[in-house]
Design a protein around this motif. Sequence first.
Motif, PDB file in Angstrom:
ATOM      1  N   PRO A 153     -20.751   4.228  15.982  1.00 48.37           N
ATOM      2  CA  PRO A 153     -22.004   5.017  16.057  1.00 48.37           C
ATOM      3  C   PRO A 153     -21.956   6.301  15.219  1.00 48.37           C
ATOM      4  CG  PRO A 153     -20.785   5.132  18.124  1.00 48.37           C
ATOM      5  CD  PRO A 153     -20.119   4.077  17.311  1.00 48.37           C
ATOM      6  N   ILE A 154     -20.723   6.854  15.059  1.00 49.01           N
ATOM      7  CA  ILE A 154     -20.605   8.063  14.231  1.00 49.01           C
ATOM      8  C   ILE A 154     -20.941   7.726  12.768  1.00 49.01           C
ATOM      9  CG2 ILE A 154     -19.008   9.843  13.418  1.00 49.01           C
ATOM     10  CD1 ILE A 154     -17.488   9.512  16.062  1.00 49.01           C
ATOM     11  N   LEU A 155     -20.465   6.592  12.291  1.00 51.82           N
ATOM     12  CA  LEU A 155     -20.765   6.175  10.914  1.00 51.82           C
ATOM     13  C   LEU A 155     -22.264   5.924  10.722  1.00 51.82           C
ATOM     14  CD1 LEU A 155     -17.800   3.664  10.307  1.00 51.82           C
ATOM     15  CD2 LEU A 155     -17.947   6.066   9.638  1.00 51.82           C
ATOM     16  N   LYS A 156     -22.885   5.308  11.736  1.00 48.98           N
ATOM     17  CA  LYS A 156     -24.325   5.068  11.653  1.00 48.98           C
ATOM     18  C   LYS A 156     -25.112   6.368  11.604  1.00 48.98           C
ATOM     19  CE  LYS A 156     -24.338   0.578  14.009  1.00 48.98           C
ATOM     20  NZ  LYS A 156     -24.780  -0.156  15.219  1.00 48.98           N
ATOM     21  N   GLU A 157     -24.706   7.311  12.459  1.00 49.50           N
ATOM     22  CA  GLU A 157     -25.422   8.589  12.506  1.00 49.50           C
ATOM     23  C   GLU A 157     -25.290   9.352  11.196  1.00 49.50           C
ATOM     24  OE1 GLU A 157     -25.473  12.720  15.136  1.00 49.50           O
ATOM     25  OE2 GLU A 157     -24.167  11.063  15.713  1.00 49.50           O
ATOM     26  N   MET A 158     -24.118   9.301  10.595  1.00 52.26           N
ATOM     27  CA  MET A 158     -23.889  10.009   9.333  1.00 52.26           C
ATOM     28  C   MET A 158     -24.413   9.194   8.130  1.00 52.26           C
ATOM     29  SD  MET A 158     -20.067  11.556   9.969  1.00 52.26           S
ATOM     30  CE  MET A 158     -20.088  12.453   8.413  1.00 52.26           C
ATOM     31  N   ASP A 159     -24.752   7.926   8.381  1.00 52.36           N
ATOM     32  CA  ASP A 159     -25.308   7.057   7.343  1.00 52.36           C
ATOM     33  C   ASP A 159     -24.410   7.010   6.103  1.00 52.36           C
ATOM     34  OD1 ASP A 159     -27.108   5.271   6.259  1.00 52.36           O
ATOM     35  OD2 ASP A 159     -28.365   6.833   5.349  1.00 52.36           O
ATOM     36  N   LEU A 160     -23.136   6.766   6.342  1.00 53.40           N
ATOM     37  CA  LEU A 160     -22.197   6.657   5.233  1.00 53.40           C
ATOM     38  C   LEU A 160     -22.371   5.304   4.548  1.00 53.40           C
ATOM     39  CD1 LEU A 160     -18.976   8.180   6.852  1.00 53.40           C
ATOM     40  CD2 LEU A 160     -20.592   9.270   5.275  1.00 53.40           C
ATOM     41  N   GLN A 161     -22.318   5.310   3.222  1.00 53.09           N
ATOM     42  CA  GLN A 161     -22.535   4.092   2.445  1.00 53.09           C
ATOM     43  C   GLN A 161     -21.213   3.461   2.035  1.00 53.09           C
ATOM     44  OE1 GLN A 161     -25.031   5.495  -0.752  1.00 53.09           O
ATOM     45  NE2 GLN A 161     -26.912   5.109   0.401  1.00 53.09           N
ATOM     46  N   TYR A 162     -21.332   2.178   1.648  1.00 48.54           N
ATOM     47  CA  TYR A 162     -20.206   1.380   1.114  1.00 48.54           C
ATOM     48  C   TYR A 162     -19.087   1.169   2.142  1.00 48.54           C
ATOM     49  CZ  TYR A 162     -22.625   2.783  -3.129  1.00 48.54           C
ATOM     50  OH  TYR A 162     -23.585   3.035  -4.068  1.00 48.54           O
ATOM     51  N   ILE A 163     -19.371   1.400   3.436  1.00 49.94           N
ATOM     52  CA  ILE A 163     -18.421   1.130   4.514  1.00 49.94           C
ATOM     53  C   ILE A 163     -19.186   0.464   5.634  1.00 49.94           C
ATOM     54  CG2 ILE A 163     -18.752   3.385   5.609  1.00 49.94           C
ATOM     55  CD1 ILE A 163     -15.369   1.602   5.261  1.00 49.94           C
ATOM     56  N   PRO A 164     -18.726  -0.653   6.186  1.00 45.37           N
ATOM     57  CA  PRO A 164     -19.489  -1.318   7.256  1.00 45.37           C
ATOM     58  C   PRO A 164     -19.576  -0.449   8.510  1.00 45.37           C
ATOM     59  CG  PRO A 164     -17.341  -2.347   6.961  1.00 45.37           C
ATOM     60  CD  PRO A 164     -17.496  -1.393   5.842  1.00 45.37           C
ATOM     61  N   ASP A 189      -1.206  -6.144  -0.025  1.00 44.06           N
ATOM     62  CA  ASP A 189      -0.704  -4.951  -0.711  1.00 44.06           C
ATOM     63  C   ASP A 189      -1.810  -4.198  -1.437  1.00 44.06           C
ATOM     64  OD1 ASP A 189      -1.268  -6.846  -2.586  1.00 44.06           O
ATOM     65  OD2 ASP A 189       0.618  -6.617  -3.711  1.00 44.06           O
ATOM     66  N   HIS A 190      -3.082  -4.425  -1.050  1.00 44.98           N
ATOM     67  CA  HIS A 190      -4.214  -3.715  -1.658  1.00 44.98           C
ATOM     68  C   HIS A 190      -4.220  -2.255  -1.230  1.00 44.98           C
ATOM     69  CE1 HIS A 190      -6.042  -7.086  -3.619  1.00 44.98           C
ATOM     70  NE2 HIS A 190      -6.201  -7.768  -2.481  1.00 44.98           N
ATOM     71  N   ALA A 191      -4.590  -1.404  -2.170  1.00 46.51           N
ATOM     72  CA  ALA A 191      -4.812   0.001  -1.851  1.00 46.51           C
ATOM     73  C   ALA A 191      -6.263   0.174  -1.375  1.00 46.51           C
ATOM     74  CB  ALA A 191      -4.538   0.856  -3.085  1.00 46.51           C
ATOM     75  N   ILE A 192      -6.514   1.298  -0.725  1.00 50.35           N
ATOM     76  CA  ILE A 192      -7.866   1.526  -0.187  1.00 50.35           C
ATOM     77  C   ILE A 192      -8.947   1.459  -1.274  1.00 50.35           C
ATOM     78  CG2 ILE A 192      -9.359   3.254   0.904  1.00 50.35           C
ATOM     79  CD1 ILE A 192      -6.981   4.121   2.600  1.00 50.35           C
ATOM     80  N   PRO A 193      -8.799   2.126  -2.458  1.00 48.99           N
ATOM     81  CA  PRO A 193      -9.862   2.057  -3.473  1.00 48.99           C
ATOM     82  C   PRO A 193     -10.115   0.647  -4.003  1.00 48.99           C
ATOM     83  CG  PRO A 193      -8.398   3.922  -3.894  1.00 48.99           C
ATOM     84  CD  PRO A 193      -7.723   3.077  -2.842  1.00 48.99           C
ATOM     85  N   GLU A 194      -9.163  -0.273  -3.782  1.00 49.23           N
ATOM     86  CA  GLU A 194      -9.356  -1.629  -4.297  1.00 49.23           C
ATOM     87  C   GLU A 194     -10.310  -2.457  -3.442  1.00 49.23           C
ATOM     88  OE1 GLU A 194      -5.461  -3.220  -4.608  1.00 49.23           O
ATOM     89  OE2 GLU A 194      -5.010  -2.222  -6.511  1.00 49.23           O
ATOM     90  N   ILE A 195     -10.460  -2.097  -2.193  1.00 46.28           N
ATOM     91  CA  ILE A 195     -11.367  -2.860  -1.332  1.00 46.28           C
ATOM     92  C   ILE A 195     -12.675  -2.113  -1.069  1.00 46.28           C
ATOM     93  CG2 ILE A 195      -9.462  -4.069  -0.201  1.00 46.28           C
ATOM     94  CD1 ILE A 195      -9.925  -2.278   2.238  1.00 46.28           C
ATOM     95  N   ILE A 196     -12.740  -0.857  -1.476  1.00 53.05           N
ATOM     96  CA  ILE A 196     -14.021  -0.113  -1.413  1.00 53.05           C
ATOM     97  C   ILE A 196     -14.555  -0.032  -2.838  1.00 53.05           C
ATOM     98  CG2 ILE A 196     -15.149   2.071  -0.841  1.00 53.05           C
ATOM     99  CD1 ILE A 196     -14.164   0.568   1.593  1.00 53.05           C
ATOM    100  N   ARG A 197     -15.466  -0.924  -3.151  1.00 57.82           N
ATOM    101  CA  ARG A 197     -16.020  -1.009  -4.503  1.00 57.82           C
ATOM    102  C   ARG A 197     -17.551  -1.050  -4.439  1.00 57.82           C
ATOM    103  NH1 ARG A 197     -12.615   0.600  -7.921  1.00 57.82           N
ATOM    104  NH2 ARG A 197     -13.674  -0.546  -9.583  1.00 57.82           N
ATOM    105  N   LEU A 198     -18.178  -0.811  -5.588  1.00 53.17           N
ATOM    106  CA  LEU A 198     -19.642  -0.955  -5.669  1.00 53.17           C
ATOM    107  C   LEU A 198     -20.031  -2.406  -5.449  1.00 53.17           C
ATOM    108  CD1 LEU A 198     -20.615   1.240  -8.757  1.00 53.17           C
ATOM    109  CD2 LEU A 198     -21.319   1.618  -6.398  1.00 53.17           C
ATOM    110  N   PRO A 199     -21.067  -2.667  -4.689  1.00 54.69           N
ATOM    111  CA  PRO A 199     -21.512  -4.066  -4.497  1.00 54.69           C
ATOM    112  C   PRO A 199     -21.900  -4.700  -5.831  1.00 54.69           C
ATOM    113  CG  PRO A 199     -22.605  -2.595  -2.940  1.00 54.69           C
ATOM    114  CD  PRO A 199     -21.882  -1.727  -3.928  1.00 54.69           C
ATOM    115  N   ARG A 200     -21.540  -5.945  -6.002  1.00 56.66           N
ATOM    116  CA  ARG A 200     -21.889  -6.753  -7.175  1.00 56.66           C
ATOM    117  C   ARG A 200     -21.391  -6.157  -8.494  1.00 56.66           C
ATOM    118  NH1 ARG A 200     -25.965  -6.535  -3.729  1.00 56.66           N
ATOM    119  NH2 ARG A 200     -26.909  -4.758  -4.778  1.00 56.66           N
ATOM    120  N   LEU A 201     -20.366  -5.278  -8.400  1.00 53.76           N
ATOM    121  CA  LEU A 201     -19.795  -4.724  -9.618  1.00 53.76           C
ATOM    122  C   LEU A 201     -19.109  -5.829 -10.410  1.00 53.76           C
ATOM    123  CD1 LEU A 201     -19.208  -2.178 -11.304  1.00 53.76           C
ATOM    124  CD2 LEU A 201     -17.044  -1.954 -10.046  1.00 53.76           C
ATOM    125  N   GLY A 202     -19.502  -5.981 -11.681  1.00 57.58           N
ATOM    126  CA  GLY A 202     -18.941  -7.025 -12.519  1.00 57.58           C
ATOM    127  C   GLY A 202     -19.562  -8.387 -12.321  1.00 57.58           C
TER     128      GLY A 202
END
Length: 588
Positions: free
Chosen positions: A65-76, A93-106
């Motif tokens: 609910p905290i994420l919903k209230e803050m309306d953070l993007q690119y995170i479920p 062995d993925h790093a955090i920036p590797e799984i948080i990407r722009l939708p449909r990038l590439g």
Amino acid sequence: ATTELELRFKRHLKANYRHFIEHYTDANEVQRLALAKACAVLDFILEEKETYPGTKLKLYKDLSPILKEMDLQYIPHNYLRLKEKVEILETTDHAIPEIIRLPRLGNDNAEVYNDPVVFGWAMNLRANGANFTDMHIIRQIWEACERTGRRKPSARWFGQKIFEQAETDFLTAQKRYGSSKKANVHKSYIPFKDAFYAGDCWEVDATRVNIIAHATEDEKGNKIERHLMVIVVRDVMSGDVLGYDFTHAENHASFVRAMKMAVQTAGYLPYELVTDRFPGHNTEQIKRLFERLEAMGTIVTLSHNAKQKAGIERWFGTFQNTVLMGSKYYYGEGITSTRLTAHRSPEYIAQLKKESKKAGFDVVAAYTECETLIEQWRDIKYSYYSRKHANLHKTPKELHKESEKPNVIFTNRQQVAMLFDLKKEVTVRNNGQFHLEIHGVKFYYQIAVENYEAIAKTHNKRVIVSYDLDDLSSVFLWKAHGNLLVSICEAEELKQIVKYGPGKDLGRIAQQKARERQIETLKESNLDEYTAAANEEELLLGIHTNKQKANAFEDYYHSVNIPLKKVSGSDIVPDDFDENSYLKERNY
């Protein structure tokens, strides 16, 4: 209230999101900030999950609910989806920036459908005057793709690549909408100034008067209901309605009546007259009228384009909203109007028809109502209804009257008769007398003795007579010259004289006999002038001389100018010779 978890989360987010910004150099500033905060969320979970009290899902459920209230993007925001992201980090062995990407990038799937043939099909259908809907075009192209073995693009591809592009509207709108109003915003325009003086231009047009139908009869006497039409002649500069005519069907006769009223009201012909190709514009009567107007100096412009006479087209709407709406017989605007106030309710119109029928609302009542409304509008100040002219406290009639008129052609009664009066061909007989038969009634006319020359030259000749049904006290005689008319003279009405009974008018009989004697005297005098040249022998008869004929011959003789003939060389004088040069000539 703010929980302890929310406070810790916000502090962690503020302190750590900047560490992830450097991983998103391919995104814009807004996207980089949002992506970095999404990474900070996963980083916070990894730090808290081992020490957070409760079940393994409690942290995710409390954080959701905290994420919903803050309306953070690119995170479920869903706690299960959020847990899936964390599990990927823990099991790979993925790093955090590797799984948080722009939708449909590439993702270049949309580009796969960038087939120039399909694009051409879509543009061709969009430019079609049939004005197909988006989905109809899409379905047609999908069917074509199936027939030709091409891959079908998605419906969204059509929107992104074609239908929502500004260039598509720019290239196809004029062909798609044709000459309809929707095409106007896709065309260039030319700004024009209004006429500077009254009489610089008149516009003529016709429209139905939007009041309920009135009771009348057709040609066979059957009772019917019909609407009135009005032909309006409007001055462009002042906006004044100078002439108008009401009729059931627009034709050449109604146009002439409206023009005649305008010229009689204004006292002049305009510099330019603009009208459309109304019913009857190609009749012989109107062709002659236009030729005569042009001969007098008026420029006549015929146009099928409503923009050519935009002022009067717009005036009809202004007249409806300002004056006509106040009439109880007004039924509303045209059927294509979408304004909320465009139409009366069906119940109101039904009740109005019932009341008007009971009150005997006929053609006379309809004519009177319409005429009253137009004259009412002519006396309304512009500031009364116009925001544009809020400081113009004058009526159209006043503006027209006060304006200078340097470019008009002022007219007299005879010129108005030549242009607009009804015409009939008659034969002049009986010392300048003739008659007209109008609707089965005979009207007698005679040329005044003062116009003796016209009487003599039109005797037993066919001439054209112009007459006004509103004033038959006098008429004008004309001689045809192509489509133009040459004036002969005016003739006054000769009312039939009462010969019998107590009301007999012997004085008028005496006047007519005196006129006859005057004409006979002028005839004799005129004949003597022509025969005087043959009376030379009267001077030789001595005591048998007819003094009148002898005097006539002498007058004739003294009035004749015999031209003097010059002999050869009589125009040469001595000063024309140069003595020295003359003597040097050898051939003398």
